[in-house]
Motif scaffolding. Structure first.
Motif, PDB file in Angstrom:
ATOM      1  N   GLU A 653      83.824 -38.619  24.103  1.00  0.00           N
ATOM      2  CA  GLU A 653      82.436 -39.078  24.169  1.00  0.00           C
ATOM      3  C   GLU A 653      82.160 -39.717  25.528  1.00  0.00           C
ATOM      4  O   GLU A 653      81.131 -39.444  26.167  1.00  0.00           O
ATOM      5  N   GLN A 654      83.067 -40.582  25.985  1.00  0.00           N
ATOM      6  CA  GLN A 654      82.901 -41.170  27.317  1.00  0.00           C
ATOM      7  C   GLN A 654      82.964 -40.090  28.393  1.00  0.00           C
ATOM      8  O   GLN A 654      82.222 -40.133  29.384  1.00  0.00           O
ATOM      9  N   ALA A 655      83.863 -39.144  28.180  1.00  0.00           N
ATOM     10  CA  ALA A 655      84.010 -38.058  29.162  1.00  0.00           C
ATOM     11  C   ALA A 655      82.703 -37.299  29.327  1.00  0.00           C
ATOM     12  O   ALA A 655      82.296 -36.974  30.458  1.00  0.00           O
ATOM     13  N   ARG A 656      82.020 -37.039  28.239  1.00  0.00           N
ATOM     14  CA  ARG A 656      80.778 -36.273  28.297  1.00  0.00           C
ATOM     15  C   ARG A 656      79.740 -36.981  29.163  1.00  0.00           C
ATOM     16  O   ARG A 656      79.063 -36.356  29.980  1.00  0.00           O
ATOM     17  N   THR A 657      79.640 -38.292  29.024  1.00  0.00           N
ATOM     18  CA  THR A 657      78.666 -39.050  29.817  1.00  0.00           C
ATOM     19  C   THR A 657      79.003 -39.009  31.303  1.00  0.00           C
ATOM     20  O   THR A 657      78.140 -38.768  32.159  1.00  0.00           O
ATOM     21  N   VAL A 658      80.270 -39.237  31.611  1.00  0.00           N
ATOM     22  CA  VAL A 658      80.704 -39.260  33.009  1.00  0.00           C
ATOM     23  C   VAL A 658      80.538 -37.878  33.642  1.00  0.00           C
ATOM     24  O   VAL A 658      80.079 -37.752  34.794  1.00  0.00           O
ATOM     25  N   LEU A 659      80.904 -36.832  32.911  1.00  0.00           N
ATOM     26  CA  LEU A 659      80.842 -35.478  33.462  1.00  0.00           C
ATOM     27  C   LEU A 659      79.407 -35.019  33.702  1.00  0.00           C
ATOM     28  O   LEU A 659      79.137 -34.266  34.645  1.00  0.00           O
ATOM     29  N   ALA A 660      78.487 -35.461  32.869  1.00  0.00           N
ATOM     30  CA  ALA A 660      77.082 -35.124  33.093  1.00  0.00           C
ATOM     31  C   ALA A 660      76.605 -35.712  34.418  1.00  0.00           C
ATOM     32  O   ALA A 660      75.869 -35.065  35.185  1.00  0.00           O
ATOM     33  N   GLU A 661      77.039 -36.936  34.727  1.00  0.00           N
ATOM     34  CA  GLU A 661      76.674 -37.551  36.006  1.00  0.00           C
ATOM     35  C   GLU A 661      77.330 -36.799  37.169  1.00  0.00           C
ATOM     36  O   GLU A 661      76.696 -36.577  38.212  1.00  0.00           O
ATOM     37  N   ALA A 662      78.599 -36.412  36.991  1.00  0.00           N
ATOM     38  CA  ALA A 662      79.298 -35.663  38.044  1.00  0.00           C
ATOM     39  C   ALA A 662      78.597 -34.343  38.332  1.00  0.00           C
ATOM     40  O   ALA A 662      78.447 -33.938  39.498  1.00  0.00           O
ATOM     41  N   ARG A 663      78.129 -33.694  37.269  1.00  0.00           N
ATOM     42  CA  ARG A 663      77.423 -32.413  37.459  1.00  0.00           C
ATOM     43  C   ARG A 663      76.177 -32.605  38.310  1.00  0.00           C
ATOM     44  O   ARG A 663      75.902 -31.818  39.227  1.00  0.00           O
ATOM     45  N   GLU A 664      75.419 -33.648  38.025  1.00  0.00           N
ATOM     46  CA  GLU A 664      74.202 -33.900  38.793  1.00  0.00           C
ATOM     47  C   GLU A 664      74.520 -34.220  40.257  1.00  0.00           C
ATOM     48  O   GLU A 664      73.827 -33.777  41.172  1.00  0.00           O
ATOM     49  N   LEU A 665      75.580 -34.969  40.473  1.00  0.00           N
ATOM     50  CA  LEU A 665      75.954 -35.317  41.846  1.00  0.00           C
ATOM     51  C   LEU A 665      76.414 -34.088  42.628  1.00  0.00           C
ATOM     52  O   LEU A 665      76.074 -33.935  43.807  1.00  0.00           O
ATOM     53  N   TYR A 666      77.182 -33.229  41.993  1.00  0.00           N
ATOM     54  CA  TYR A 666      77.592 -31.994  42.661  1.00  0.00           C
ATOM     55  C   TYR A 666      76.371 -31.154  43.033  1.00  0.00           C
ATOM     56  O   TYR A 666      76.296 -30.575  44.116  1.00  0.00           O
ATOM     57  N   SER A 667      75.406 -31.104  42.116  1.00  0.00           N
ATOM     58  CA  SER A 667      74.194 -30.340  42.376  1.00  0.00           C
ATOM     59  C   SER A 667      73.439 -30.910  43.564  1.00  0.00           C
ATOM     60  O   SER A 667      72.972 -30.171  44.444  1.00  0.00           O
ATOM     61  N   SER A 668      73.338 -32.246  43.635  1.00  0.00           N
ATOM     62  CA  SER A 668      72.611 -32.860  44.750  1.00  0.00           C
ATOM     63  C   SER A 668      73.354 -32.688  46.061  1.00  0.00           C
ATOM     64  O   SER A 668      72.753 -32.630  47.140  1.00  0.00           O
ATOM     65  N   ALA A 669      74.697 -32.573  45.992  1.00  0.00           N
ATOM     66  CA  ALA A 669      75.490 -32.366  47.206  1.00  0.00           C
ATOM     67  C   ALA A 669      75.438 -30.916  47.672  1.00  0.00           C
ATOM     68  O   ALA A 669      75.830 -30.610  48.798  1.00  0.00           O
ATOM     69  N   GLY A 670      74.997 -30.020  46.792  1.00  0.00           N
ATOM     70  CA  GLY A 670      74.928 -28.612  47.160  1.00  0.00           C
ATOM     71  C   GLY A 670      76.240 -27.878  46.992  1.00  0.00           C
ATOM     72  O   GLY A 670      76.437 -26.815  47.584  1.00  0.00           O
ATOM     73  N   TYR A 671      77.158 -28.400  46.169  1.00  0.00           N
ATOM     74  CA  TYR A 671      78.449 -27.756  45.958  1.00  0.00           C
ATOM     75  C   TYR A 671      78.461 -27.132  44.566  1.00  0.00           C
ATOM     76  O   TYR A 671      78.759 -27.788  43.579  1.00  0.00           O
ATOM     77  N   ARG A 672      78.125 -25.841  44.500  1.00  0.00           N
ATOM     78  CA  ARG A 672      77.966 -25.190  43.204  1.00  0.00           C
ATOM     79  C   ARG A 672      79.304 -25.002  42.492  1.00  0.00           C
ATOM     80  O   ARG A 672      79.368 -25.022  41.264  1.00  0.00           O
ATOM     81  N   GLY A 673      80.367 -24.784  43.248  1.00  0.00           N
ATOM     82  CA  GLY A 673      81.669 -24.652  42.611  1.00  0.00           C
ATOM     83  C   GLY A 673      82.049 -25.900  41.851  1.00  0.00           C
ATOM     84  O   GLY A 673      82.564 -25.834  40.728  1.00  0.00           O
ATOM     85  N   GLY A 674      81.793 -27.069  42.436  1.00  0.00           N
ATOM     86  CA  GLY A 674      82.075 -28.316  41.747  1.00  0.00           C
ATOM     87  C   GLY A 674      81.224 -28.474  40.499  1.00  0.00           C
ATOM     88  O   GLY A 674      81.682 -28.978  39.469  1.00  0.00           O
ATOM     89  N   GLU A 675      79.973 -28.022  40.597  1.00  0.00           N
ATOM     90  CA  GLU A 675      79.092 -28.076  39.425  1.00  0.00           C
ATOM     91  C   GLU A 675      79.681 -27.239  38.288  1.00  0.00           C
ATOM     92  O   GLU A 675      79.683 -27.655  37.128  1.00  0.00           O
TER      93      GLU A 675
END
Length: 781
Positions: A653-675
């Protein structure tokens, strides 16, 4: 006697099913009921596998059970499974041209350009053709003879005629066996060839035994030609022979390669110099001059060797009024340099022609030839020569073309030039005669050119990376266009080998600032293209140079990148040691990007080493450092790793919250592979929470991204997770497809962990189907 059908004859699912039907007939045409009892596979499943209405391959487990039930042996059953994998790895329906996910085996076409006319070699070609057609088919052919006799030209000419017989392509590698400074080691040759046979960025093993194993696996089922040029021993060649009976290895060497003939059954062709008549014909064809006694004398003076004959012909063409007798007189006066007569009279004659050809060059072209002797790489373009000569690229292009017309260079690809190894030795000798001040200035410009262009290309490809404190990259006076992703990728791909050789040469060691820039700028490219061994060499050279020069910050940088290379090579203990050394240095505290890479890298080493709990603590610390940097990419990287560790330690459950934030940050950085990686980890968290449907949706989305960006490792992991999710959902057929695909990609990518996951999954599926022997086979693997 009727022979069993050959699955290698099938090239698509329809042809494969036809071969299965022929196998059934060959086995006495047993009923599907009988085959079902022998295989423990339902009759309807077997009938559907052979149905003409299907347009896809049957499952591999069904094929394995069917062919075994038909009475074939274990080895033959392996050939059926190999054929299934070869066809299944064909182009994927989505974005196959760009996608590593397609798994499509590249078809290399690497033969260099050679002069189109081949004078006096009809008999040699006939001998080679006869050997290829004979019943005792030789799959290794050695073309041996003195330097300059035309071994490579004959080999390339012959192999070009065999394209239809070997449709999977031609590999070519110059082993540089007679290059005193830079011979190619078998481990490096295998790395080059594996990269030609695998999708870009596929990881390859770091050691010789692993590369040999992968190379043999990849060539076992293909029909291709491997041309190994300039081998100096049988031992080197033996490591590079393709494994498949459908492959042909052609080797050229000055050595007789008697060991290859005796132990490996090679067919040897001793290539002699041309006959006098053919040598004269070659001179006539090139120059347009009539036969004469002088032309015959010139042919003898050139030792009847094509390389020298073409040099002589070019000299006659360059001076239309030059009489052959005058050329003979000049040749006698020129003489070779002192060291050039070491290989016997024939080679003394050949190399004397080099001296005369060089003396005939204009001053600026002669200077270009000398300067190329300073270049530590294997090939060059006009920008590299322009840097050495402090000239305009157009002037350098003119010099390169002039040297090619004079047969002092070879243009093996448009705009890319290399030297025959004898000519390379001559150029190196001439380069030693350059005034020391001029030589050092030329090398300064070369290092500035390569380091500056590498840094510019890296900024284009990886704009999301935070700055690592590298010194400003030199701005060379003239640089090629690397301003977009395509151009930057192309330039780095062409120059990577030269950059590695430069970085590990005394030239770069004497210029630690340029080496620091090259090491830093190449770090991500070498990782993304899975050149981990090369990364270790480049960063290792940078460490040594920084320590010798007392540059602590450069040393820390190189330790970070060197430790990361060790990490991806799987040497976790060495990686931890190097990263600890960098992180504990007092200077590191003032450079948060480097500190972040140290902490994050150590966390990855612990996670991959099986300790996600300790890894989680390091990833949390890495996130704290990333906040100081202010880089969305660094924060996304840290948070994605935090989420991955939380899921693995039982906190989905904690992982899901953290990973959702990581996905958004990767998207804002422009790194699609990380997303894509974050989405895949989100799927794992959903699966751990029992949400199978959302998990599968995440995995499918991650799979699309992995295929779009060409990340083979991510695709393999996602496929295994999809298999796991489909088993939970009760869709065993879909799960089998995902596991088989993952196993195939993991084998190609040398990912033993993911291969183990895929094989375990296939074993579990077999048990669910009550196929005990198949389950045991998969688990044993």
């Amino acid at each position: 006697m009727s022979y069993a059908p050959d699955p290698a004859a099938a090239h698509d699912p329809t042809e494969f099913r036809e071969q299965l039907r022929r196998l059934k007939v060959w086995a006495g045409n047993p009923s599907f009921g009988s085959l079902a009892r022998r295989s423990a596979v339902p009759r309807s499943t077997l009938a559907d596998a052979l149905s003409a209405r299907r347009d896809t391959l049957p499952r591999l487990d069904v094929v394995s059970a069917f062919v075994t039930a038909c009475g074939v042996g274990a080895a033959t059953a392996d050939t059926w499974r190999a054929a299934w994998r070869r066809i299944e790895v064909g182009p994927a329906p989505r974005n196959a041209a760009r996608s590593l996910g397609s798994g499509a085996a590249p078809r290399p076409r690497e033969l260099p350009y050679v002069a189109p006319e081949l004078v006096g070699r009809a008999d040699a070609v006939a001998v080679l053709d006869a050997g290829l057609r004979s019943e005792s088919l030789r799959r290794v052919v050695a073309i041996c003879g003195t330097a300059g006799v035309g071994k490579t030209a004959l080999a390339v000419h012959w192999v070009r005629q065999l394209e239809s017989q070997f449709p999977d392509g031609q590999l070519f590698i110059n082993l540089r066996g007679y290059d005193r400074e830079h011979p190619i080691e078998p481990v490096d040759a295998l790395g080059t060839m594996l990269r030609s046979l695998l999708p870009t960025g596929t990881p390859i093993p770091s050691r010789l035994v692993g590369r040999t194993s992968m190379y043999r696996s990849l060539t076992a089922e293909r029909r291709l030609v491997v041309l190994l040029d300039n081998a100096d021993s049988s031992a080197v060649v033996r490591e590079l022979l393709p494994a498949g009976p459908g492959c042909l290895a052609v080797v050229t060497s000055r050595d007789s390669l008697s060991g290859l003939v005796a132990r490996d059954g090679a067919a040897r062709l001793e290539l002699a110099p041309l006959s006098v008549a053919d040598a004269v014909t070659l001179l006539q064809n090139v120059t347009g001059r009539p036969a004469s006694d002088e032309l015959t004398r010139l042919a003898h003076r050139c030792a009847l060797v094509p390389l020298a004959l073409r040099l002589a012909a070019e000299l006659l063409l360059a001076g239309p009024q030059l009489a052959v007798a005058d050329l003979l007189a000049e040749l006698d006066e020129a003489g070779p340099l002192s060291y050039l007569g070491a290989e016997g009279d024939d080679q003394t004659s050949v190399r004397a022609m080099f001296a005369l050809s060089y003396q005939k060059l204009s001053a600026n072209v002669a200077e270009a030839f000398r300067l190329l002797g300073l270049h530590p790489g294997a090939d060059y373009d006009s920008y590299a020569l322009a840097a050495l000569a402090a000239s305009e690229p157009e002037t350098a292009r003119h010099a390169l073309r002039t040297l090619r017309r004079a047969y002092l260079l070879e243009e093996f690809r448009p705009g890319r030039y290399a030297m025959h190894d004898l000519l390379r030795s001559y150029a190196v000798e001439l380069a030693d005669l350059i005034e020391p001040v001029e030589r050092e200035a030329a090398l300064d410009r070369l290092v500035d050119y390569y380091s500056g262009t590498t840094a510019r290309a890296a900024r284009v490809l990886y704009p999301y990376l935070p700055p690592d404190g590298s010194p400003p990259a030199p701005v060379a006076r003239l640089q090629p266009d690397v301003g977009d992703v395509s151009a930057a990728t192309t330039w780095l791909g062409q120059e990577c080998g030269n950059l590695v050789r430069l970085a590990t040469s005394p030239t770069a060691a004497a210029r630690p600032g340029g080496l620091d820039v090259i090491s830093s700028a190449m770090s991500r490219y070498l990782k993304d293209t899975a050149r981990y061994v090369e990364a270790q060499r480049v960063h290792g050279a940078a460490i040594d140079a920084a320590r010798h020069g007392g540059d602590e910050l450069a040393e820390i940088r190189a330790l970070v990148y060197g430790g990361t290379a060790r990490l991806w090579l799987g040497d976790y203990a060495d990686a931890m040691r190097m990263l600890d050394q960098a992180a504990s240095h007092p200077v590191a505290a003032g450079h948060p990007t480097l500190l972040f890479q140290c902490v994050n890298g150590k966390g990855i080493a612990l996670f991959l080493g099986g300790d996600p709990g300790r890894a989680l603590a390091l990833f949390r610390r890495a996130d704290t450092v990333a906040r100081r940097i202010g880089s969305p990419f660094a924060r996304a990287n840290a948070l994605s790793n935090v989420g991955m560790s939380l899921e693995r330690t039982g906190h989905p459950e904690q992982a899901r919250t953290v990973l959702a934030e990581a996905r958004e940050l990767y998207s804002s950085a422009g790194y699609r592979g990380g997303e894509g990686s974050a989405i895949e980890n989100l799927g794992c968290a959903e699966l751990a929470l029992g949400n199978t449907g959302p998990a599968i949706e995440h995995f499918v989305a991650a799979l699309d991204i992995a295929r779009d960006v060409g990340w083979l490792g991510l695709e393999t992991t996602v496929l295994n997770n999809l298999g796991r999710a489909e088993v939970i959902a009760g869709r065993l057929s879909e799960a089998a497809t995902h596991y088989e695909r993952a196993a195939l990609l993991a084998r190609n990518g040398a990912d033993r962990a993911e291969l183990a996951h895929a094989l375990c999954g296939l074993g579990d599926l077999a048990m669910k189907r009550r196929q005990v022997s198949e389950a045991i086979r998969q688990w044993k693997q």
